[in-house]
Write an enzyme that holds these catalytic residues in place. Structure first.
Site, PDB file in Angstrom:
ATOM      1  N   ARG A  71      -2.327  -2.124  -4.111  1.00  0.00           N
ATOM      2  CA  ARG A  71      -3.266  -1.019  -3.570  1.00  0.00           C
ATOM      3  C   ARG A  71      -3.339   0.199  -5.209  1.00  0.00           C
ATOM      4  O   ARG A  71      -2.315   0.815  -4.550  1.00  0.00           O
ATOM      5  CB  ARG A  71      -3.515  -1.074  -2.386  1.00  0.00           C
ATOM      6  CG  ARG A  71      -4.380   0.735  -2.286  1.00  0.00           C
ATOM      7  CD  ARG A  71      -4.677   1.474  -1.075  1.00  0.00           C
ATOM      8  NE  ARG A  71      -5.662   2.402  -1.748  1.00  0.00           N
ATOM      9  CZ  ARG A  71      -5.071   4.281  -1.015  1.00  0.00           C
ATOM     10  NH1 ARG A  71      -4.333   4.496  -0.154  1.00  0.00           N
ATOM     11  NH2 ARG A  71      -6.045   4.656  -0.800  1.00  0.00           N
ATOM     12  N   GLU A  83      -7.476  -2.772   4.565  1.00  0.00           N
ATOM     13  CA  GLU A  83      -7.098  -2.649   3.110  1.00  0.00           C
ATOM     14  C   GLU A  83      -6.573  -4.510   2.300  1.00  0.00           C
ATOM     15  O   GLU A  83      -6.468  -4.785   1.735  1.00  0.00           O
ATOM     16  CB  GLU A  83      -6.473  -1.544   2.462  1.00  0.00           C
ATOM     17  CG  GLU A  83      -7.742  -0.416   2.704  1.00  0.00           C
ATOM     18  CD  GLU A  83      -7.430   1.034   2.638  1.00  0.00           C
ATOM     19  OE1 GLU A  83      -7.834   1.634   1.955  1.00  0.00           O
ATOM     20  OE2 GLU A  83      -6.076   0.893   3.344  1.00  0.00           O
ATOM     21  N   ARG A 133      -8.494  17.585   1.779  1.00  0.00           N
ATOM     22  CA  ARG A 133      -8.738  18.749   0.183  1.00  0.00           C
ATOM     23  C   ARG A 133      -9.773  18.925   0.727  1.00  0.00           C
ATOM     24  O   ARG A 133     -10.734  19.297   1.809  1.00  0.00           O
ATOM     25  CB  ARG A 133      -9.027  17.192  -0.431  1.00  0.00           C
ATOM     26  CG  ARG A 133      -7.978  16.566  -0.391  1.00  0.00           C
ATOM     27  CD  ARG A 133      -8.141  15.169  -1.080  1.00  0.00           C
ATOM     28  NE  ARG A 133      -7.635  14.371  -0.604  1.00  0.00           N
ATOM     29  CZ  ARG A 133      -7.649  12.618  -1.002  1.00  0.00           C
ATOM     30  NH1 ARG A 133      -8.352  12.199  -1.798  1.00  0.00           N
ATOM     31  NH2 ARG A 133      -6.999  11.715  -0.064  1.00  0.00           N
ATOM     32  N   ASN A 155       0.902  -1.127   0.208  1.00  0.00           N
ATOM     33  CA  ASN A 155       0.632  -0.030   0.068  1.00  0.00           C
ATOM     34  C   ASN A 155       0.321   0.722   0.228  1.00  0.00           C
ATOM     35  O   ASN A 155       1.235   2.013   0.488  1.00  0.00           O
ATOM     36  CB  ASN A 155      -1.305   0.225   1.218  1.00  0.00           C
ATOM     37  CG  ASN A 155      -1.882   0.885   1.754  1.00  0.00           C
ATOM     38  OD1 ASN A 155      -1.730   2.145  -0.202  1.00  0.00           O
ATOM     39  ND2 ASN A 155      -3.404   0.632   2.001  1.00  0.00           N
ATOM     40  N   HIS A 172     -11.667   4.747  -2.327  1.00  0.00           N
ATOM     41  CA  HIS A 172     -11.171   3.592  -1.083  1.00  0.00           C
ATOM     42  C   HIS A 172     -12.120   2.635  -1.320  1.00  0.00           C
ATOM     43  O   HIS A 172     -13.092   1.915  -0.366  1.00  0.00           O
ATOM     44  CB  HIS A 172     -12.171   4.553   0.347  1.00  0.00           C
ATOM     45  CG  HIS A 172     -11.431   5.774   0.061  1.00  0.00           C
ATOM     46  ND1 HIS A 172     -12.083   7.015   0.654  1.00  0.00           N
ATOM     47  CD2 HIS A 172     -10.143   6.260   1.055  1.00  0.00           C
ATOM     48  CE1 HIS A 172     -10.709   7.744   0.694  1.00  0.00           C
ATOM     49  NE2 HIS A 172     -10.076   7.297   0.797  1.00  0.00           N
TER      50      HIS A 172
END
Length: 369
Positions: free
Chosen positions: A63, A356, A214, A11, A153
């Site tokens: 990922r 994940e 963001r 990742n 995601h």
């Protein structure tokens, strides 16, 4: 032993590298977190270290944030896949280039190891047309990339939805879930029958909720006004919306723990930042529920979702009209992989530890057999 029992998950984020070596039963055989930056040799050194720390993996699963329209499922990495990811790099400039570097570095240190790319966008590839479509001129599609909402995601949303169903003792096919991945980046997904039917992020990871740095969704007219009046060019605008906005712009920090603490002391900027964050979050939860015609459970995951009980409590209070119920004592304890709602709640609340790596391994094994 099958051909893909042991999986190395990679990742590669915008500023970090998370490596896990998982065994046949998903036990963690080795783990390494670091921040090698853009130095190729430092990246190769990290990969050599984890490869030396445990048994040899059968495959690696990477990922990848943005797979575009074509890469809509886990796939073996080859030159064509790398070329497509490079073409999409400007859609996820903080993430896709890092993923490509991770793949190339692993090929350099373990050339015979199969590499599988797993895409955050893939979970949302089947969004209904009404949910994925932007009402913009058709001629804009001449840029070569379909102008649609892709969602992100997906690895986290897919795992959180399945794990929440297990904790609730139900089949994913029977549930309408809103999965809330709340971290530095944040998004919601409406997951009905195990499938994503709506989400808050869009063409890029900039759309949707207020995030650490963001802005989330902003009136395009405001951006055009700023460009005209202040002479802000596209590169400066991208940097501002991606790295200089969100909680950082409102409170001076993107750290939710610091914001919650400061708001508790009555600090004005922190209070506004927390209020704005929860306001957008609650409104989006309601919108996701509307996309499914109702809601059975609200699922929190990610760094903020797992570690900010005040955010969970406020979000649940603001969506109580949907039937969301929260046990305040359970919420305060915040034990991972726990149902946080009372047994008689119309809509359950579930806390799921983000994994994940488990979703990466699951997809790689499914592909390789």
């Amino acid at each position: 032993m099958t051909s893909a029992d042991r999986i190395l998950t990679v990742n590669a984020g915008s500023s970090s590298l998370k490596l896990r070596l998982l065994g046949p039963g998903d036990e963690v055989l080795a783990t390494r977190d670091s921040a090698p930056g853009d130095d190729p040799e430092a990246l190769r050194a990290e990969l050599r270290t984890i490869l030396a720390a445990g048994p040899e993996p059968d495959a690696a699963a990477h990922r990848v944030v943005h797979g575009g329209a074509e890469l809509d499922r886990a796939t073996l990495v080859d030159a064509g896949v790398e070329e497509e990811l490079e073409r999409l790099a400007d859609l996820a400039p903080l993430h896709n280039p890092q993923a490509i570097r991770g793949m190339r570095a692993l090929v350099a240190v373990a050339p015979d190891l199969p590499n599988v790319a797993c895409f955050d966008t893939a979970f949302h590839a089947g969004l209904p047309a009404a949910a994925r479509t932007y009402a913009v001129p058709a001629g804009w599609a001449a840029g070569g990339v379909p102008l649609r909402r892709y969602g992100f995601h997906g690895l986290s949303h897919a795992y959180a939805g399945r794990r929440a169903a297990e904790l609730l003792g139900a089949s994913p096919a029977d549930l309408r879930l809103v999965t809330a991945h709340l971290g530095a980046g944040a998004s919601l997904a409406a997951v009905a029958g195990g499938r994503s039917v709506d989400t808050t992020m869009g063409f890029t990871p900039l759309e949707g909720l207020v995030m650490a740095t963001r802005a989330g969704s902003v009136d395009p007219g405001l951006l055009l006004w700023v460009q005209r009046r202040l002479g802000v060019g596209p590169e400066e605008m991208e940097r501002a919306l991606d790295r200089e906005s969100g909680l950082l712009a409102l409170a001076g920090t993107g750290d939710m723990r610091a914001i919650v603490a400061a708001a508790g002391q009555g600090e004005e900027r922190a209070t506004l930042a927390l209020d704005a964050y929860v306001h957008r979050l609650a409104a989006a939860i309601a919108a996701m529920a509307a996309a499914m015609g109702g809601l059975d459970a609200l699922v929190f995951t990610g760094g903020v979702g797992e570690n900010a009980p005040a955010v969970r409590e406020r979000a649940c209070a603001s969506t109580a009209f949907l039937g969301v119920g929260l046990d305040r004592a359970r919420n305060a304890r915040g034990a991972p992989d726990t149902v946080l709602s009372p047994s008689d709640a119309a809509v359950a609340v579930v806390l799921v530890a983000a994994r994940e790596d488990l979703e990466l391994a699951r997809q790689a094994r499914a592909l390789l057999g």
